[in-house]
Design a protein around this motif. Structure first.
Motif, PDB file in Angstrom:
ATOM      1  N   UNK A  90       0.821  -1.216   0.000  1.00  0.00           N
ATOM      2  CA  UNK A  90       0.000   0.000   0.000  1.00  0.00           C
ATOM      3  C   UNK A  90       0.854   1.265   0.000  1.00  0.00           C
ATOM      4  N   UNK A  91       1.998   1.216   0.685  1.00  0.00           N
ATOM      5  CA  UNK A  91       2.876   2.394   0.725  1.00  0.00           C
ATOM      6  C   UNK A  91       3.330   2.782  -0.671  1.00  0.00           C
ATOM      7  N   UNK A  92       3.724   1.796  -1.452  1.00  0.00           N
ATOM      8  CA  UNK A  92       4.184   2.066  -2.822  1.00  0.00           C
ATOM      9  C   UNK A  92       3.045   2.617  -3.675  1.00  0.00           C
ATOM     10  N   UNK A  93       1.842   2.101  -3.493  1.00  0.00           N
ATOM     11  CA  UNK A  93       0.697   2.597  -4.266  1.00  0.00           C
ATOM     12  C   UNK A  93       0.319   4.025  -3.828  1.00  0.00           C
ATOM     13  N   UNK A  94       0.467   4.333  -2.532  1.00  0.00           N
ATOM     14  CA  UNK A  94       0.272   5.727  -2.086  1.00  0.00           C
ATOM     15  C   UNK A  94       1.215   6.639  -2.876  1.00  0.00           C
ATOM     16  N   UNK A  95       2.487   6.239  -2.963  1.00  0.00           N
ATOM     17  CA  UNK A  95       3.480   7.063  -3.663  1.00  0.00           C
ATOM     18  C   UNK A  95       3.051   7.256  -5.116  1.00  0.00           C
ATOM     19  N   UNK A 105      -7.691   0.106   5.474  1.00  0.00           N
ATOM     20  CA  UNK A 105      -7.592   0.134   4.003  1.00  0.00           C
ATOM     21  C   UNK A 105      -8.461  -0.869   3.273  1.00  0.00           C
ATOM     22  N   UNK A 106      -9.227  -1.683   4.006  1.00  0.00           N
ATOM     23  CA  UNK A 106      -9.928  -2.811   3.388  1.00  0.00           C
ATOM     24  C   UNK A 106      -9.021  -4.030   3.451  1.00  0.00           C
ATOM     25  N   UNK A 107      -9.547  -5.162   2.981  1.00  0.00           N
ATOM     26  CA  UNK A 107      -8.723  -6.372   2.874  1.00  0.00           C
ATOM     27  C   UNK A 107      -8.129  -6.355   1.475  1.00  0.00           C
ATOM     28  N   UNK A 108      -6.841  -6.058   1.388  1.00  0.00           N
ATOM     29  CA  UNK A 108      -6.230  -5.683   0.120  1.00  0.00           C
ATOM     30  C   UNK A 108      -5.182  -6.716  -0.330  1.00  0.00           C
ATOM     31  N   UNK A 109      -5.132  -6.941  -1.628  1.00  0.00           N
ATOM     32  CA  UNK A 109      -4.215  -7.927  -2.212  1.00  0.00           C
ATOM     33  C   UNK A 109      -2.777  -7.399  -2.274  1.00  0.00           C
ATOM     34  N   UNK A 110      -2.116  -7.461  -1.116  1.00  0.00           N
ATOM     35  CA  UNK A 110      -0.683  -7.142  -1.014  1.00  0.00           C
ATOM     36  C   UNK A 110      -0.002  -8.381  -0.438  1.00  0.00           C
ATOM     37  N   UNK A 111       1.303  -8.276  -0.150  1.00  0.00           N
ATOM     38  CA  UNK A 111       1.978  -9.407   0.508  1.00  0.00           C
ATOM     39  C   UNK A 111       1.252  -9.741   1.813  1.00  0.00           C
ATOM     40  N   UNK A 112       0.834  -8.702   2.537  1.00  0.00           N
ATOM     41  CA  UNK A 112       0.170  -8.940   3.815  1.00  0.00           C
ATOM     42  C   UNK A 112      -1.241  -9.493   3.620  1.00  0.00           C
ATOM     43  N   UNK A 113      -2.002  -8.904   2.735  1.00  0.00           N
ATOM     44  CA  UNK A 113      -3.404  -9.305   2.551  1.00  0.00           C
ATOM     45  C   UNK A 113      -3.562 -10.619   1.785  1.00  0.00           C
ATOM     46  N   UNK A 114      -2.553 -10.975   0.977  1.00  0.00           N
ATOM     47  CA  UNK A 114      -2.615 -12.216   0.194  1.00  0.00           C
ATOM     48  C   UNK A 114      -3.306 -11.995  -1.150  1.00  0.00           C
ATOM     49  N   UNK A 115      -2.993 -12.883  -2.100  1.00  0.00           N
ATOM     50  CA  UNK A 115      -3.494 -12.714  -3.468  1.00  0.00           C
ATOM     51  C   UNK A 115      -5.011 -12.829  -3.554  1.00  0.00           C
ATOM     52  N   UNK A 116      -5.646 -13.521  -2.604  1.00  0.00           N
ATOM     53  CA  UNK A 116      -7.085 -13.730  -2.676  1.00  0.00           C
ATOM     54  C   UNK A 116      -7.919 -12.586  -2.107  1.00  0.00           C
ATOM     55  N   UNK A 117      -7.271 -11.533  -1.643  1.00  0.00           N
ATOM     56  CA  UNK A 117      -8.023 -10.427  -1.038  1.00  0.00           C
ATOM     57  C   UNK A 117      -8.904  -9.745  -2.082  1.00  0.00           C
ATOM     58  N   UNK A 167      -9.932  -6.582  -2.485  1.00  0.00           N
ATOM     59  CA  UNK A 167      -9.719  -5.179  -2.876  1.00  0.00           C
ATOM     60  C   UNK A 167      -8.318  -5.050  -3.485  1.00  0.00           C
ATOM     61  N   UNK A 168      -8.199  -4.327  -4.590  1.00  0.00           N
ATOM     62  CA  UNK A 168      -6.878  -4.103  -5.193  1.00  0.00           C
ATOM     63  C   UNK A 168      -6.199  -2.916  -4.487  1.00  0.00           C
ATOM     64  N   UNK A 169      -4.854  -2.879  -4.524  1.00  0.00           N
ATOM     65  CA  UNK A 169      -4.168  -1.713  -3.952  1.00  0.00           C
ATOM     66  C   UNK A 169      -4.636  -0.402  -4.587  1.00  0.00           C
ATOM     67  N   UNK A 170      -4.908  -0.431  -5.905  1.00  0.00           N
ATOM     68  CA  UNK A 170      -5.354   0.797  -6.589  1.00  0.00           C
ATOM     69  C   UNK A 170      -6.671   1.297  -5.995  1.00  0.00           C
ATOM     70  N   UNK A 171      -7.633   0.360  -5.794  1.00  0.00           N
ATOM     71  CA  UNK A 171      -8.938   0.753  -5.230  1.00  0.00           C
ATOM     72  C   UNK A 171      -8.788   1.256  -3.793  1.00  0.00           C
ATOM     73  N   UNK A 222      -6.982   4.776  -3.816  1.00  0.00           N
ATOM     74  CA  UNK A 222      -7.801   5.888  -4.327  1.00  0.00           C
ATOM     75  C   UNK A 222      -8.918   6.194  -3.336  1.00  0.00           C
ATOM     76  N   UNK A 223      -9.462   5.142  -2.686  1.00  0.00           N
ATOM     77  CA  UNK A 223     -10.487   5.370  -1.663  1.00  0.00           C
ATOM     78  C   UNK A 223      -9.920   6.110  -0.461  1.00  0.00           C
ATOM     79  N   UNK A 224      -8.753   5.665   0.022  1.00  0.00           N
ATOM     80  CA  UNK A 224      -8.184   6.329   1.214  1.00  0.00           C
ATOM     81  C   UNK A 224      -7.795   7.773   0.913  1.00  0.00           C
ATOM     82  N   UNK A 225      -7.299   8.035  -0.306  1.00  0.00           N
ATOM     83  CA  UNK A 225      -6.935   9.430  -0.625  1.00  0.00           C
ATOM     84  C   UNK A 225      -8.180  10.312  -0.666  1.00  0.00           C
TER      85      UNK A 225
END
Ligand code: NAP
Length: 225
Positions: A14-19, A177-189, A191-195, A198-201
């Motif tokens: 998520x940090x990288x997607x924020x950037x 942030x929702x349950x998001x498909x990152x290393x932490x959230x796992x591929x099956x989450x 919500x995408x990092x993009x969604x 954009x929602x958190x911003x």
């Protein structure tokens, strides 16, 4: 007019997607990570990058010295470790201390170290990434002691910061942030990092002093404590 954002834990997830999204809309972004080379290999030019391990006091002091005198408008405490769900009787207390040091104390240490710069900023927004798993009211499945406790602690501390710094104009919130498909959230989450970002911003952009001390998710909905 652009604003200056400091984000922790930006080399992935998520940090990288924020950037990415903040740079795309023309903001001044100061990205930090404990693996500086990893961060630099993922971010485009124009992003100011610094080493920062939020669990290491010396690292935080070095970073805050480089920020000395520079205004910061928004601090996003994103760096975090999780989720590891072991039964209570095999709980690793060393892991619990590590989670507390990073997820709870990390955000507090960074906020305090950057206070002089945040006081110079015009927005004074402090956004701490929490999780619904830190909600006591929402806990219906148990387990995940280290992660749940660390985020519940972050929630409580953020609420106190909101009260203690309200008179100075700070807006302090925890955002799920929702349950998001990152290393932490796992591929099956779901919500995408993009969604999620954009929602958190959208949520962060709309924050007013009345929101300070709230627990909000990436869709803007209030999360029960
Ligand atoms: N993904 C989800 O479903 C979800 C749900 C609820 C809440 N969250 C929260 O959202 C935030 C971001 O999660 P994510 O999904 O992006 O996780 P992630 O993919 O595992 O990324 C975590 C980031 O935090 C960094 N980090 C960990 N410890 C650090 C330290 N001591 N100092 C500096 N950086 C550190 C990691 O850096 P390294 O590469 O150096 O390890 C990495 O950049 C976390 O606070 C997490 O608890 C995520």
């Amino acid at each position: 007019m652009s604003n200056t954002y400091v984000i922790t834990g930006c080399n992935r997830g998520l940090g990288l997607e924020f950037v990415r999204q903040l740079v795309a809309r023309g903001e001044q972004v100061i990205g930090t990570a404990r693996k500086l080379e990893d961060l630099r290999s993922h971010t485009e030019s124009g992003v100011e990058t610094h080493a920062l391990d939020v669990s290491n006091i010396d690292s935080i002091e070095r970073f805050s010295e480089t920020m000395n005198g520079q205004a910061i408008d928004v601090l996003i405490n994103n760096a975090g470790v999780g989720v590891h769900s072991k039964p209570f009787e095999s709980l690793d207390f060393n892991e619990m201390e590590e989670f507390f040091s990073t997820n709870t104390l990390g955000a507090l240490r960074v906020f305090r170290a950057l206070l002089p710069s945040l006081r110079l900023g015009s927005l004074k927004k402090v956004v701490n990434l929490t999780s619904k798993m830190g909600s006591i009211a929402d806990n219906s499945s148990g387990a995940a002691y280290s992660y749940r406790v660390s985020k519940a602690g972050l929630n409580m501390a953020t609420r106190s910061l909101a009260i203690d710094y309200r008179a100075e104009g700070f807006i302090c919130v925890v955002v799920h942030p929702g349950w998001v498909a990152t290393d932490m959230g796992g591929a099956g989450a779901p919500v995408t990092p993009e969604e999620s970002i954009s929602g958190m911003l959208r949520v962060i952009d709309r924050l007013t002093p009345e929101n300070s001390g709230e627990h909000i998710d990436f869709t803007g909905a209030r999360v029960p404590w």
